[in-house]
Design an enzyme around this catalytic site. Structure first.
Site, PDB file in Angstrom:
ATOM      1  N   GLY A 139      24.929  17.246   7.538  1.00  0.00           N
ATOM      2  CA  GLY A 139      24.151  16.562   6.290  1.00  0.00           C
ATOM      3  C   GLY A 139      23.856  17.871   5.394  1.00  0.00           C
ATOM      4  N   TYR A 156      24.410  18.920  -2.084  1.00  0.00           N
ATOM      5  CA  TYR A 156      23.135  18.302  -1.700  1.00  0.00           C
ATOM      6  C   TYR A 156      23.220  17.732  -0.631  1.00  0.00           C
ATOM      7  CZ  TYR A 156      18.974  15.856  -1.896  1.00  0.00           C
ATOM      8  OH  TYR A 156      17.686  15.263  -1.589  1.00  0.00           O
ATOM      9  N   ARG A 157      22.491  17.654   0.488  1.00  0.00           N
ATOM     10  CA  ARG A 157      22.684  17.013   1.534  1.00  0.00           C
ATOM     11  C   ARG A 157      23.855  16.322   2.145  1.00  0.00           C
ATOM     12  NH1 ARG A 157      18.429  19.178   1.625  1.00  0.00           N
ATOM     13  NH2 ARG A 157      16.562  18.321   1.964  1.00  0.00           N
ATOM     14  N   GLN A 158      25.121  16.985   1.728  1.00  0.00           N
ATOM     15  CA  GLN A 158      26.513  16.666   2.301  1.00  0.00           C
ATOM     16  C   GLN A 158      27.252  17.663   2.239  1.00  0.00           C
ATOM     17  OE1 GLN A 158      27.473  14.323  -1.240  1.00  0.00           O
ATOM     18  NE2 GLN A 158      28.678  16.024  -2.132  1.00  0.00           N
TER      19      GLN A 158
END
Ligand code: EPU
Length: 292
Positions: free
Chosen positions: A132, A169-171
């Site tokens: 993540g 972002y978060r991926q």
């Protein structure tokens, strides 16, 4: 041949997942395994692949909510020492996918390697963090990662470079089944100054987030240029409850679970928050928390 024949030592059936997650909620896994070596893991993944049994990787359970009815298929937990090692070689730290992110952070800091210290206080494993692209306002793990070793759903071990991983972002594009290890290239710095910077971050985090409660990490991703927590707060939703689930008074992007809480309470609260933020603030929130 049954799915678990030959794997009786490591596979359990009907394992309650609540005790493996930070929310401490949810039903059992149909099958649950803690393999002790890469060979064992690979053989198990191949068997599941042949038998078309879905496989999920469980890290420290700090970013997932397991539904009350539980999870079909196989849940694999990389808790054995074979997957949790941390090694430093010059400016490079290599951490196993099952290692705690916090341990990787403090190991780097104590050895005078800068970069990961802003991630202090983020729960979970190195594998989960990479999956993540865990981070803070200042940094994320992806920006320091030069390579990851992964296991594919068909049981092949492969290397992925930073370019292939495409961290955002978060991926990340890391959709392989398991992250076996991550290699980060860091910068040399003074260990004492680094420790002080890390402690400062820790104090700020502790003061602004409901750590130590029955809660996971942030529930929603931040919409571009905005803070989900601030939007939920401005919509007047702090303290809103459904059953045993409540929007945290400390930080509105966290949901805390009381002892009588069910996963269904959390799911209903998530939908309520999402709907109210849409109606009152005109913003559609996207989940960061994974629902199993
Ligand atoms: N704010 C409020 N009310 C709240 C919460 C926040 O008004 O209830 C305001 C704060 O006062 C501040 C702004 O919103 O002005 C931003 O708040 P904060 O600094 O707490 O950061 P955030 O954007 O809410 C992000 C990450 C966190 C990370 C912190 C610290 C996301 C979704 N959240 O939160 O990551 O710990 O920055 O760097 O990206 C996570 O991803 O699970 C997570 C907890």
């Amino acid at each position: 041949m049954s799915l678990i024949s030959g794997f009786e030592q490591i596979v359990r059936t009907g394992e309650p997942l609540a005790m493996h997650t930070w929310f401490q909620l949810g039903g059992p896994a149909e099958y649950y395994a803690e393999p002790e070596s890469l060979d064992e893991l690979t053989a198990l993944v191949r068997r599941c692949h042949e038998e078309s049994v879905p496989v999920r990787l469980l890290g420290q359970g700090s970013n997932i909510l397991v539904r009350d009815e539980g999870v079909p298929g196989m849940v694999i937990h990389l808790s054995s020492p074979a997957f949790c090692g941390i090694r430093i070689d010059g400016r490079t730290i290599t951490a196993g996918g099952g290692a705690l992110l916090g341990r990787a952070v403090t190991t780097a800091v104590h050895r005078g390697l800068a970069g990961l210290e802003t991630l202090v206080g983020i729960p979970g494993t190195v594998g989960g963090a990479l999956h993540g692209n865990a981070g803070t306002h200042g940094a994320n793990i992806g920006q320091w990662t030069i390579q990851a070793t992964v296991l594919t759903a068909s049981g092949e071990v492969c290397q992925r470079s930073n370019d292939e991983l495409a961290f955002g972002y978060r991926q990340s594009r890391l959709d392989d089944l398991a992250i076996l290890d991550a290699r980060c290239e860091l910068e040399e710095d003074d260990p004492r100054q680094l420790s002080q910077r890390m402690q400062k971050q820790w104090i700020v985090r502790k003061a602004s987030q409901p750590m130590g409660h029955q809660a996971a990490g942030c529930v929603f991703k931040n919409p571009r240029g905005q803070s989900a927590g601030e939007l939920i707060d401005k919509a007047g939703l702090k303290g809103t409850r459904i059953g045993g689930a409540a929007v945290s008074d400390r930080h509105a992007n966290f949901i805390v679970a009381e002892p009588e809480c069910t996963s269904q309470d959390v799911l209903r609260l998530i939908e309520l928050v999402r709907g109210q933020v849409r109606d009152r603030m005109g913003v559609e929130l996207e989940l960061e928390l994974e629902i199993w």
